[in-house]
Design an enzyme around this catalytic site. Sequence first.
Site, mmCIF file in Angstrom:
data_model
loop_
_atom_site.group_PDB
_atom_site.id
_atom_site.type_symbol
_atom_site.label_atom_id
_atom_site.label_comp_id
_atom_site.label_asym_id
_atom_site.label_seq_id
_atom_site.Cartn_x
_atom_site.Cartn_y
_atom_site.Cartn_z
ATOM 1 C CG ASP A 67 14.016 17.816 13.885
ATOM 2 O OD1 ASP A 67 13.348 16.954 14.924
ATOM 3 O OD2 ASP A 67 13.601 17.480 12.778
ATOM 4 C CG ASN A 136 10.302 19.443 1.655
ATOM 5 O OD1 ASN A 136 10.624 18.626 2.429
ATOM 6 N ND2 ASN A 136 10.439 20.784 1.999
ATOM 7 C CG HIS A 138 11.874 17.964 5.483
ATOM 8 N ND1 HIS A 138 10.864 19.112 5.395
ATOM 9 C CD2 HIS A 138 11.449 17.196 6.494
ATOM 10 C CE1 HIS A 138 9.995 19.042 6.261
ATOM 11 N NE2 HIS A 138 10.038 17.908 7.261
ATOM 12 C CD GLU A 143 12.919 22.039 4.841
ATOM 13 O OE1 GLU A 143 12.677 21.113 4.256
ATOM 14 O OE2 GLU A 143 12.232 22.828 5.492
HETATM 15 C C1 GLP Z 1 8.782 17.838 10.634
HETATM 16 C C2 GLP Z 1 9.973 16.857 11.210
HETATM 17 C C3 GLP Z 1 10.304 15.644 10.456
HETATM 18 C C4 GLP Z 1 9.036 14.825 10.228
HETATM 19 C C5 GLP Z 1 8.168 15.921 9.242
HETATM 20 C C6 GLP Z 1 6.784 14.954 8.889
HETATM 21 O O1 GLP Z 1 9.229 18.566 9.629
HETATM 22 N N1 GLP Z 1 11.260 17.696 11.679
HETATM 23 O O2 GLP Z 1 11.198 14.773 11.423
HETATM 24 O O3 GLP Z 1 9.250 13.714 9.457
HETATM 25 O O4 GLP Z 1 7.700 16.889 9.875
HETATM 26 O O5 GLP Z 1 5.711 15.267 9.737
HETATM 27 P P1 GLP Z 1 4.668 14.559 9.746
HETATM 28 O O6 GLP Z 1 4.749 13.082 9.995
HETATM 29 O O7 GLP Z 1 3.791 15.119 10.713
HETATM 30 O O8 GLP Z 1 4.154 14.631 8.062
#
Ligand code: GLP
Length: 241
Positions: A67, A136, A138, A143
């Site tokens: 992404d 959440n 995702h 989402e």
């Molecule tokens: C972002 C990314 C996700 C990732 C998520 C969790 O929103 N788009 O791919 O898994 O954050 O992030 P973290 O690993 O910092 O908790």
Amino acid sequence: MRILIGKDYEEISKKAALMVAAQVMLKPNSVLGLATGSTPLGLYRELIAMYQRGELDFSAVRTINLDEYYPLAPDDPQSYHYFMNDHLFKQINVKPENIHLPKGNADAVKAECDAYETMISQVGGIDLQVLGIGVNGHIGFNEPHPFLHAQTHLVDLTAETIQVNSRFFASAEEVPRQAVTMGMGTILKARRILLIASGRSKAEAIKKTVNGLVTTECPSSFLQTHPAVTLVLDQEAAALL
Ligand code: GLP
């Protein structure tokens, strides 16, 4: 679903790195699906260390990221392009032409999304997709919502994700409201999936991922439908299993 539990972040980062390393050793021209966020940073540090010790060669590896924030340009320091260059690509011998991320500032977003799907097919699909997980549920930026998109698309971020991700920005106001993300179908087409989660804040989402109903309100629950998913969790993330 295979579940590996490690005692802490360092241990799960090493386990995840061994899995990615095995993939690259078995198939030097592997297509790796990569993720951003703080969770894969330990994995990336381990891969860099293996490369520096001469144990891993990325010269034939292709990478495809999940992404990108919309409408950030690739050279924006808050973009995922910048993040990946900084934390991985510039420290290993992956070839620039083999690195792929969705372009966050494309003029024609729909065409960019379609081209991303075509590119994934043309390289033969993703061999191993690395995922983190949002609090959440995702994955990528798919989402929770009454419906999900199968293919790469432009998505509105939820208020919760904007709030959680604001820690990387000066304030919540600066967090982009939209992102381009692979769809659930794109992710589920990967031949293998490796999801890493660390910390108590992920425990609820992990519980739903493993034991919950398959629902678009928890996108990670769709991983239950995939034949080759491994979750690598620290004890805190696994606390509710
Ligand atoms: C972002 C990314 C996700 C990732 C998520 C969790 O929103 N788009 O791919 O898994 O954050 O992030 P973290 O690993 O910092 O908790």
